[in-house]
Design a protein around this motif. Structure first.
Motif, PDB file in Angstrom:
ATOM      1  N   TYR A 291      -1.106  -6.916   0.797  1.00 53.87           N
ATOM      2  CA  TYR A 291      -0.110  -6.331   1.695  1.00 53.87           C
ATOM      3  C   TYR A 291      -0.704  -5.125   2.432  1.00 53.87           C
ATOM      4  CZ  TYR A 291       4.282  -3.837   2.833  1.00 53.87           C
ATOM      5  OH  TYR A 291       5.302  -3.163   3.455  1.00 53.87           O
TER       6      TYR A 291
ATOM      7  N   THR B  19      -3.125  -6.152   5.094  1.00 49.10           N
ATOM      8  CA  THR B  19      -2.468  -6.638   6.317  1.00 49.10           C
ATOM      9  C   THR B  19      -2.042  -5.460   7.188  1.00 49.10           C
ATOM     10  OG1 THR B  19      -1.597  -8.467   5.038  1.00 49.10           O
ATOM     11  CG2 THR B  19      -0.597  -8.111   7.182  1.00 49.10           C
ATOM     12  N   LEU B  20      -1.449  -4.457   6.542  1.00 51.01           N
ATOM     13  CA  LEU B  20      -0.968  -3.317   7.322  1.00 51.01           C
ATOM     14  C   LEU B  20      -2.109  -2.563   7.984  1.00 51.01           C
ATOM     15  CD1 LEU B  20       1.796  -1.735   5.074  1.00 51.01           C
ATOM     16  CD2 LEU B  20       1.944  -3.651   6.639  1.00 51.01           C
ATOM     17  N   LEU B  21      -3.231  -2.477   7.305  1.00 48.27           N
ATOM     18  CA  LEU B  21      -4.330  -1.658   7.829  1.00 48.27           C
ATOM     19  C   LEU B  21      -5.363  -2.472   8.602  1.00 48.27           C
ATOM     20  CD1 LEU B  21      -4.956   0.709   4.768  1.00 48.27           C
ATOM     21  CD2 LEU B  21      -3.490   1.061   6.736  1.00 48.27           C
TER      22      LEU B  21
ATOM     23  N   GLU C 193      -0.993   6.947   1.367  1.00 44.27           N
ATOM     24  CA  GLU C 193       0.358   7.117   1.910  1.00 44.27           C
ATOM     25  C   GLU C 193       1.229   5.890   1.626  1.00 44.27           C
ATOM     26  OE1 GLU C 193      -0.535  10.356   5.445  1.00 44.27           O
ATOM     27  OE2 GLU C 193      -0.273   8.248   5.978  1.00 44.27           O
ATOM     28  N   ILE C 194       0.627   4.722   1.767  1.00 39.21           N
ATOM     29  CA  ILE C 194       1.394   3.499   1.496  1.00 39.21           C
ATOM     30  C   ILE C 194       1.760   3.440   0.010  1.00 39.21           C
ATOM     31  CG2 ILE C 194       1.289   0.967   1.446  1.00 39.21           C
ATOM     32  CD1 ILE C 194      -0.593   1.240   3.949  1.00 39.21           C
TER      33      ILE C 194
ATOM     34  N   ALA D  38      -4.586   6.464   4.456  1.00 36.54           N
ATOM     35  CA  ALA D  38      -3.555   5.472   4.774  1.00 36.54           C
ATOM     36  C   ALA D  38      -3.149   4.702   3.513  1.00 36.54           C
ATOM     37  CB  ALA D  38      -4.064   4.517   5.843  1.00 36.54           C
TER      38      ALA D  38
END
Lengths: 160, 396
Positions: free
Chosen positions: A19, A22-24, A7-8, A4
């Motif tokens: 950032y 937060t997304l993960l 990919e980001i 993940a």
């Protein structure tokens, strides 16, 4: 989690650990540690920016060169490939199956510059038996990114 | 002398007295404001995956421009039945128990019209999608709001449901994952609800259009609970999962008797769903589930971002477990949800939907959709933060 993060970062190398965390649903420290480990292992090689040079007003000439090579005992194509990828004009080198052996991407300021590089440096290398140069006329998509004509959003501002 | 013609006197009083959607009013305001970032949209920001669009082009090239069976293309019904079996463990006969409709919204309308007689009471847990109550009224029934609360994470509790039952109650509309709150029901909650539903011989109209968009565990359908398959009209569609809102394609799955009743209305009104959309939907179900997963992953990133940032700015926010909305409380700003949304739009150019439009229990909240690009979300959140700071909201 590593996948993940990769990919980001692949789509946005400017993504900060905060950032990404937060997304993960993770912590910045954890993300930072994973990134560092992947950098050390050579999984993450470089952080790059994809630029549409044509739009920026700096035209570059790209060419794809098909290179045929006589393989050498013990080292096969590797030694010739290494000779080729050391040139700064060369953007990428790949060993291919099919009608030629190496695919070489060359970048230059003008067609003349690229042609001279091929004629004087590439074609004259020992064990290189032939070259065919294809100039790139227009790039539509690069590294998975459509350079122009991306789909626009036709949604209304508010719907139920 | 003949009287002047007044069109209004000829409109059915039921329609005349019906209030237009609260969202509609807001739409006008948003449409006239410049540089608006919209978090008010209830549809994916993805364009339908390419291979699905291509299936439509191909269908047109091959001359598929005709009516289909009223029930929908047999191949599509087989795919839908297979999908429902594989994803949710539900078994339906594609020949008799599946009806393809023009959007899930048509399926909701058909189900209600098939079930409601004059005076029938229909339980509508709120906050919910804005169309349920008007559809009940148009079908001649009486909608009964069952409020759900912030404290319960906006899930419908069995004991709460009991309070609103009368001898005239025949139908319950259940819509989870929920629009606008993003809440989902747990297995235990569904069990308790189905107990009440069976005891009181109710039929459930289960709008599960967001079934593919759950983030922590897979969606469980009320139809899969013991004894519930026959008394549930399951509604789903392609809009949200496959980013196919404009294709207007949905379906209902239920026992033969319910589908036959709905089919009667469907064949006299819509006749059938558009064939090109149906051809595209076959491709979606056969080869599009990977796309659904990719989109779900993106929504999940955005969900976490929204939640974390909204909480940081002091807005109390239940964690949404499904759909693509966050429903934060704005009660501590001292504004009503409509005032909040209107000022946010005028002062910062961010469009959200006031919670009040979604019915009882929605006031004091706003619906923010995270079906927007990361760049848009980040900018919208920055503007919202500035706005909330101006209102001097204490940390929640």
């Amino acid at each position: 989690m590593r996948r993940a993060i990769l990919e980001i970062l692949e789509s946005n190398s400017k993504a900060t650990p905060e950032y990404i965390a937060t997304l993960l649903g993770s912590t910045p420290q954890e993300v930072q540690a994973e990134i560092r480990a992947m950098e050390e292992k050579g999984i993450i090689l470089q952080y790059r920016t994809l630029i549409n040079w044509e739009k920026a007003g700096h035209e570059m000439v790209h060419a794809l060169i098909e290179v045929k090579v006589t393989p050498q005992r013990d080292v096969g194509f590797h030694q010739v490939a290494e000779r080729i990828y050391r040139y700064p004009e060369v953007r990428s080198v790949a060993l291919m199956s099919g009608t030629y052996d190496l695919s070489v991407e060359v970048q230059g300021k003008s067609m003349k510059e690229v042609a001279l590089f091929v004629a004087e440096k590439l074609a004259t290398l020992e064990h290189v038996t032939s070259t065919v140069t294809h100039f790139v006329l227009k790039k539509y998509k690069e590294d998975g990114v459509i350079l122009e004509g991306e789909e626009t959003n036709h949604r209304q501002v508010i719907v139920p | 002398m003949t009287k002047l013609f007044d069109p209004v006197t000829h409109i059915s009083p039921v329609v005349r007295d019906m209030a237009p959607s609260g969202i509609r009013k807001f739409f006008e305001l948003a449409a006239t404001t410049k540089d608006v970032i919209s978090l008010g949209v209830g549809e994916p920001d993805f364009v339908t995956p390419w291979h699905i669009r291509e299936a439509c082009f191909y269908a047109l090239e091959k001359g598929y421009t005709m009516y289909t069976s009223n029930l929908g293309l047999p191949e599509l019904r087989v795919e839908i039945s297979r999908y429902l079996e594989q994803r949710f463990g539900l078994s339906y006969d594609p020949a008799q128990e599946i009806l393809v409709t023009v959007g899930a919204s048509e399926a909701v309308d058909l189900a209600l019209r098939a079930l409601i007689s004059p005076g029938t009471e229909v339980l509508v847990p709120e906050p919910c999608y804005v169309a349920y109550k008007p559809c009940v009224i148009l079908a001649g029934g009486t909608p009964v709001s069952v409020p759900t609360s912030f404290a319960d994470g906006f899930t419908l509790k069995a004991e709460e449901l009991r309070k609103y039952l009368t001898p005239r109650t025949r139908v319950l509309i259940l819509s989870y994952p929920n629009n606008p709150t993003g809440s989902v029901l747990s297995y235990g909650e569904l069990q308790k609800l189905s107990q009440v539903i069976k005891e009181h011989d109710l039929v459930v109209v289960a709008d599960e259009i967001y079934a593919e968009l759950t983030y922590e565990r897979q969606h469980v359908s009320i139809a899969s609970m013991p004894g519930m398959l026959k008394r549930t009209i399951l509604i789903n569609g392609f809009s949200k999962a496959f980013a196919m809102t404009g294709w207007r394609l949905g379906y209902a799955a239920a026992c033969r008797e319910f589908i036959e009743a709905m089919l009667k209305i469907h064949q006299y009104t819509m006749l059938c769903a558009p064939i090109t959309a149906q051809m595209a939907a076959i491709e979606a179900l056969r080869n599009g589930l990977g796309d659904v997963e990719t989109m779900r992953e993106q929504y999940n990133y955005r969900r976490r971002l929204m939640l974390s940032r909204l909480r940081d700015m002091g807005l109390c926010c239940p964690e949404p477990k499904g759909a693509f909305y966050v429903f934060p409380s704005i009660a501590n700003t001292g504004l009503t949800s409509e005032q909040f949304a209107e000022r946010l739009l005028k002062e910062e150019g961010v469009a959200v939907v006031p919670g009040s439009v979604f019915g009882a229990g929605g006031e004091g909240h706003i619906r923010c959709s995270y079906a927007a690009s990361m760049a848009q979300l980040l900018e919208a959140l920055k503007r919202m933060e500035r706005f909330v700071q101006k209102l001097e909201v204490g940390a929640a």
